[in-house]
Design a protein around this motif. Structure first.
Motif, short mmCIF file in Angstrom:
data_model
loop_
_atom_site.label_atom_id
_atom_site.label_comp_id
_atom_site.label_asym_id
_atom_site.label_seq_id
_atom_site.Cartn_x
_atom_site.Cartn_y
_atom_site.Cartn_z
N LEU A 1 0.82 -1.31 -0.06
CA LEU A 1 -0.16 0.11 -0.10
C LEU A 1 0.84 1.50 -0.02
CD1 LEU A 1 -2.56 -0.98 2.84
CD2 LEU A 1 -2.88 -1.30 0.17
N PRO A 2 0.51 2.25 -0.70
CA PRO A 2 1.31 3.51 -0.81
C PRO A 2 1.25 3.97 0.65
CG PRO A 2 -0.28 3.47 -2.51
CD PRO A 2 -0.82 2.22 -1.62
N PRO A 3 2.50 4.15 1.28
CA PRO A 3 2.40 4.79 2.55
C PRO A 3 1.79 6.21 3.03
CG PRO A 3 4.51 4.63 1.76
CD PRO A 3 3.87 4.26 0.68
N GLN A 4 2.15 7.07 2.08
CA GLN A 4 1.62 8.30 2.32
C GLN A 4 0.08 8.43 2.50
OE1 GLN A 4 2.64 7.19 -0.48
NE2 GLN A 4 2.29 8.46 -2.35
N PHE A 5 -0.57 7.55 1.95
CA PHE A 5 -2.13 7.71 2.01
C PHE A 5 -2.99 7.11 3.13
CE2 PHE A 5 -0.95 8.08 -2.78
CZ PHE A 5 -1.17 9.38 -2.84
N GLY A 6 -2.45 5.96 3.69
CA GLY A 6 -3.25 5.50 4.80
C GLY A 6 -4.50 4.58 4.61
#
Length: 217
Positions: free
Chosen positions: A178-183
């Motif tokens: 998962l993209p870490p910046q979006f949660g």
């Protein structure tokens, strides 16, 4: 006749100090202004639908600048109203003409302040436009990344089904993918994967119905 009475100081108890829930800043307002400001900010957050700290901060900045623009307009109207209440310098003995004279006198006497207010408004408006663009770009990036994750998880679930296996998104989809910046939320992704699988199954078993729906649309 000019009012020569000594001005009455404002009661400091008329003001409320509260800490803004998002920015953490202490705000000092009257109770009515606080209620109006809170409703104003809530409306912008609801309309802009930000997610995450960065998007919420941008949405709050937009709401604050829109509040400043509304306040600036109110101050402008109030200043001209004050001019109407001041002693007349020019008389035509006609209410509408005298009112126009009073507004012209106010504009001439307050030209510097009005120009400063115009500059203030222009800067606030530019900030709104800039922050709206940044927010929209961030939201588009987030939505594209989310849709890609849902698509990947749906393909994995379909492949597992073709092998006679069951794919549990919350259990089997690696969080590090998962993209870490979006949660992103795995339960939310799982719900959309289930929805996609149901839609795909419906299209497979009811192709004629799907075509009729498209024609009706």
């Amino acid at each position: 006749m000019e009012d020569t009475q000594t001005p009455t100081p404002r009661d400091p108890r008329a003001f409320n100090a509260y800490r803004h829930g998002l920015t953490g800043q202490v705000m000092i307002m009257t109770s009515d202004d606080e209620a109006a400001y809170t409703a104003h900010c809530q409306g912008f957050h609801q309309s802009l639908a930000p997610e995450g700290a960065v998007e919420k901060s941008l949405a709050q900045s937009i709401a604050d600048d829109q509040w400043r623009l509304a306040r600036s307009a109110a101050i402008d109207l109030t200043r001209f109203a004050m001019g109407m209440a001041e002693p007349d310098h020019y008389f035509a003995h006609h209410p509408e003409i005298d009112a126009a004279f009073a507004q012209a006198v106010t504009w001439a006497s307050e030209a510097k302040n009005l120009n400063l207010m115009s500059l203030y408004e222009s800067r606030a408006q530019r900030r709104v436009e800039r922050n709206m663009k940044i927010l929209k770009d961030l939201q588009a990036e987030r939505k594209a990344a989310f849709n890609q994750v849902v698509e990947d998880a749906t393909l994995l679930a379909q492949f597992a089904a073709s092998q006679g296996e069951t794919y549990h998104v919350e259990r089997d989809f690696p969080p590090e993918a998962l993209p870490p910046q979006f949660g992103f939320s795995l339960p939310k992704i799982a719900r959309l994967v289930t929805h996609n699988l149901h839609v795909a199954g419906a299209k497979t078993h009811l192709p004629a119905a799907g075509q009729s729906f498209r024609r009706a649309a």
